[in-house]
Design a protein around this motif. Sequence first.
Motif, PDB file in Angstrom:
ATOM      1  N   UNK A   1      -5.830  50.920 -48.972  1.00 46.86           N
ATOM      2  CA  UNK A   1      -5.456  52.333 -49.060  1.00 46.86           C
ATOM      3  C   UNK A   1      -6.656  53.121 -49.561  1.00 46.86           C
ATOM      4  N   UNK A   2      -7.174  54.006 -48.715  1.00 43.82           N
ATOM      5  CA  UNK A   2      -8.367  54.762 -49.095  1.00 43.82           C
ATOM      6  C   UNK A   2      -8.164  56.264 -48.856  1.00 43.82           C
ATOM      7  N   UNK A   3      -9.039  57.045 -49.445  1.00 39.85           N
ATOM      8  CA  UNK A   3      -9.011  58.490 -49.214  1.00 39.85           C
ATOM      9  C   UNK A   3     -10.405  58.976 -48.846  1.00 39.85           C
ATOM     10  N   UNK A   4     -10.459  59.785 -47.794  1.00 42.22           N
ATOM     11  CA  UNK A   4     -11.671  60.533 -47.462  1.00 42.22           C
ATOM     12  C   UNK A   4     -11.241  61.986 -47.425  1.00 42.22           C
ATOM     13  N   UNK A   5     -11.697  62.757 -48.385  1.00 44.39           N
ATOM     14  CA  UNK A   5     -11.280  64.159 -48.466  1.00 44.39           C
ATOM     15  C   UNK A   5     -12.489  65.068 -48.295  1.00 44.39           C
TER      16      UNK A   5
ATOM     17  N   UNK B   1      -4.712  52.219 -44.592  1.00 37.74           N
ATOM     18  CA  UNK B   1      -4.102  53.555 -44.622  1.00 37.74           C
ATOM     19  C   UNK B   1      -5.143  54.521 -45.178  1.00 37.74           C
ATOM     20  N   UNK B   2      -5.331  55.634 -44.460  1.00 38.87           N
ATOM     21  CA  UNK B   2      -6.329  56.615 -44.893  1.00 38.87           C
ATOM     22  C   UNK B   2      -5.638  57.954 -45.155  1.00 38.87           C
ATOM     23  N   UNK B   3      -5.992  58.590 -46.250  1.00 34.71           N
ATOM     24  CA  UNK B   3      -5.467  59.918 -46.595  1.00 34.71           C
ATOM     25  C   UNK B   3      -6.622  60.881 -46.810  1.00 34.71           C
ATOM     26  N   UNK B   4      -6.321  62.202 -46.708  1.00 36.92           N
ATOM     27  CA  UNK B   4      -7.341  63.210 -47.004  1.00 36.92           C
ATOM     28  C   UNK B   4      -6.997  63.948 -48.291  1.00 36.92           C
ATOM     29  N   UNK B   5      -5.891  63.553 -48.912  1.00 36.89           N
ATOM     30  CA  UNK B   5      -5.476  64.141 -50.186  1.00 36.89           C
ATOM     31  C   UNK B   5      -4.595  63.089 -50.855  1.00 36.89           C
TER      32      UNK B   5
END
Length: 344
Positions: free
Chosen positions: A125-129, A104-108
């Motif tokens: 679960x990762x984030x690239x913002x 799962x990828x989020x930007x925030x």
Amino acid sequence: MAKVYYEQDGDLKNLAGKTVAIIGYGSQGHAHALNLRDSGVKVIVAERAGDPPRTKAKEAGFEVMEAAEAAQRGDLIVVLIPDPVQAQVYKEAIAPHLGPGKTLVFAHGFNIHFKFIVPPPTVDVIMIAPKCPGHRLRELFTEGVGVPSLLAIEQDASGRAEKTGLAYAKGIGSLKAGVIRTTFKEETETDLFGEQTVLCGGVSALVTTAFETLVEAGYQPEIAYFECLHELKLIVDLIYQGGIKYMRYSVSDTAEYGDYTRGPVVIDARVRETMKKVLADIQSGVFAKEWMDENAKGRKRFLEMRSKASEHLIEKVGSELRKMMPWIQTSKKEATAAQAAARR
Ligand code: NAD
Ligand code: MG
């Protein structure tokens, strides 16, 4: 100092054979989708039915589908729909398709950090913002320029979450500029604090209060608008280019002396204490809960505040004065239209 990753730290091979499902083809979504595809990654898109959202993604040549199908087919599921609706879409369309091997990828970090979304422990679960609006992210990518991003890893079920995150960052072009490691907690809390105390809340309140102070003292609203709002851009541009120091170098000594002696009188110890309270409400989740409740109740209060603020004298004066300055509109076409309308 923060850990920063560059080009050699990421390998697109870590996305080979994988499908990236971009859920939401908006500001961030379209940029991620197009940049990743240009980097050789297989991308599918989910958008709401109807026009124009789906049409745009289809015109760009993407296979467009419902969020549930994209979540089922994607190895990486990138959640780029508005934050207040993420939990609902997650529950209905994404959660049923999660399991080992999925990322799962989020930007925030908002929904993960405040636990409006709680993914199963089997998924990464990762984030690239990216640190800029989506349209700029796309524009700069096409010019060969990367935009810095933040990378965070909340869950690493596969042991490969960092490799996946860095490959993704490379795919959208961010490793060219540098990717800074953070956490969902740090990104979410500092993002909310920045927008509340400085970028949106702080600046709007400071500008409006100063404008009202001048108008109440009998000065013309047009003059107050120029001094308290219009010129802010010149100052912010200087700060953005070279820091506060460069702005102070560039303004007059009179302005600089007033800055040192009167700035801290306006933004005083009481404001600092208030900022700490605002931060505490962010950290405790009080703000997040309040905002999600507001959304659940149909956003009545939010829309009332929006409508009241838009009727403020500063907006009326501003819309008249900006007609005198068509060059500040975003495009030449708009500028020409604005000037023509002003002459009518
Ligand atoms: P946006 O409002 O520009 O786009 C959201 C898109 O999602 C829209 O195209 C909408 O049609 C679509 N959508 C809504 N409900 C949907 C559904 N049920 N199924 C499929 N699609 C649906 O949003 P954005 O500003 O790109 O924000 C997305 C995420 O990126 C948020 O988490 C935000 O915090 C984050 N972010 C945004 C920016 C930015 O510059 N806008 C910068 C950094 C991070
Ligand atoms: Mg932000």
